[in-house]
Design an enzyme around this catalytic site. Sequence first.
Site, PDB file in Angstrom:
ATOM      1  N   LYS A 118       0.823  -1.332   0.177  1.00 55.46           N
ATOM      2  CA  LYS A 118      -0.006  -0.094  -0.177  1.00 55.46           C
ATOM      3  C   LYS A 118       0.832   1.075  -0.191  1.00 55.46           C
ATOM      4  O   LYS A 118       0.505   2.254  -0.693  1.00 55.46           O
ATOM      5  CB  LYS A 118      -0.731  -0.021   1.202  1.00 55.46           C
ATOM      6  N   GLN A 152      -4.934  -1.631   9.186  1.00 55.69           N
ATOM      7  CA  GLN A 152      -4.509  -2.992   8.821  1.00 55.69           C
ATOM      8  C   GLN A 152      -5.464  -4.076   9.868  1.00 55.69           C
ATOM      9  O   GLN A 152      -5.105  -4.072  10.975  1.00 55.69           O
ATOM     10  CB  GLN A 152      -3.292  -3.227   8.422  1.00 55.69           C
ATOM     11  N   ASP A 156     -11.261   2.524   3.720  1.00 60.77           N
ATOM     12  CA  ASP A 156     -11.355   1.153   3.439  1.00 60.77           C
ATOM     13  C   ASP A 156     -12.948   0.937   3.371  1.00 60.77           C
ATOM     14  O   ASP A 156     -13.393  -0.279   2.951  1.00 60.77           O
ATOM     15  CB  ASP A 156     -11.035   0.531   4.657  1.00 60.77           C
TER      16      ASP A 156
HETATM   17  N1  GUN Z   1      -7.238  -7.080   6.127  1.00 62.26           N
HETATM   18  C1  GUN Z   1      -7.400  -7.625   4.985  1.00 62.26           C
HETATM   19  N2  GUN Z   1      -7.987  -6.743   3.940  1.00 62.26           N
HETATM   20  C2  GUN Z   1      -8.015  -5.695   4.226  1.00 62.26           C
HETATM   21  C3  GUN Z   1      -8.359  -4.411   3.950  1.00 62.26           C
HETATM   22  O1  GUN Z   1      -9.027  -4.340   2.749  1.00 62.26           O
HETATM   23  N3  GUN Z   1      -8.264  -3.443   4.668  1.00 62.26           N
HETATM   24  C4  GUN Z   1      -7.759  -3.433   6.065  1.00 62.26           C
HETATM   25  N4  GUN Z   1      -7.509  -2.410   6.499  1.00 62.26           N
HETATM   26  N5  GUN Z   1      -7.249  -4.694   6.527  1.00 62.26           N
HETATM   27  C5  GUN Z   1      -7.523  -5.866   5.703  1.00 62.26           C
END
Ligand code: GUN
Length: 282
Positions: free
Chosen positions: A53, A97, A120
Site C-alpha cells: 500500500k 490494517q 477502507d
Molecule cells: N485485511 C485484509 N483486507 C484488508 C483491507 O482491505 N483493509 C484492511 N484495513 N485490512 C485488511
Amino acid sequence: MFAKIIDGKKISEELRLETAKKIKNRKEGLRAPGLAVIIVGDNPASRIYVNNKKKACEACGITSYEYALSESTTEQELLSLINELNNNTEVDGILCQLPLPCHIDENKVIDAISPEKDVDGFSPVNTGNLLAGKPCFAPCTPAGVVEMLKHESIEISGKHCVIVGRSNIVGKPAALLMLQENATVTVCHSRTKNLKDMVKQGDIVIAAIGKANFITADMIKEGAVVVDVGINRLESGKVTGDVDFEEVSKIASAITPVPGGVGPMTITMLMQNTLSAWERFS
Ligand code: GUN
C-alpha cells in the site's frame, strides 16, 4: 475452450496512472493527498500488504504516513491515535490494517475512524450508505472486482452472480455492489446446502472463502466468469487462490489469476478512495 485470463496487474497499472495524473496536475499550492496507515503487531501477511500500500501511494503521489505500533498497544492508545488522525488536516484517509491483536475490539476501532476518512469503507456510515445505494467509500476488494468486470466489458446486469463467502470485508459488500449493478445475487457460505449446485448456477462466480482450490471445475457452469478473491499461502510458500485455476480455466470464459488478479485491484481502489477523500477536502 480456454478462459480469458483477466490481468488485474495490468488494469491496476492503467488506473493508477490515471490517479497519479490527477494528483500531479492538481492546482498549484495544493498539498498532495495523505493516507495514514496503521499496523499493530507483526503479522507477516499484514506487513506485506502495508508495504504494498505504501509503494502504491508513492507511485501515485500520495503521501503515506505509517504508524507501526507494537503488539502490546492498548485499545485506548489506538483509539487516541485515530482521534488525532481524524483531526489532522494533512491526512485525508485512515486505514487500520486488520486483523488486530485479540485484546483490541476491531469494531470499536472501525467505528472510531471518521466516515469522511474511512477509505477502507468499513465504518457503519459507509456500510449503511452502500446498502442504501448512496455515495460512499465502498470496501476496496469488492469495488476492485466490479471495476475489473467493467474494464473487461463483462455484462453484469441481469446475470446471476454467486458469491461464496459472507465476510464483512468481501462477501457482503460484494453482494451489495453486484446488486447495484443489477445482477441477481446469491450468497453462499459454510452452511449452504448443495453448494456445488448453487455455484453451478452462477454466470459470475466470486470466490471469497479463504481455502486453497476450494472451487473445482465440476462446480462451474460452462462459460461462467470466475473471480478469485482468495490469497492462500501453501506450505511450499506458493501463493494460491480459492479456485483450482488449472482446471476451472478449461470451463470458464474468463478467470482472474492469483497472484495478479484481484490483489492489485484492491490497492488501486484504496488509491482511488484516498483521491476522493482528498477531493472532498480540497
Ligand atoms: N485485511 C485484509 N483486507 C484488508 C483491507 O482491505 N483493509 C484492511 N484495513 N485490512 C485488511
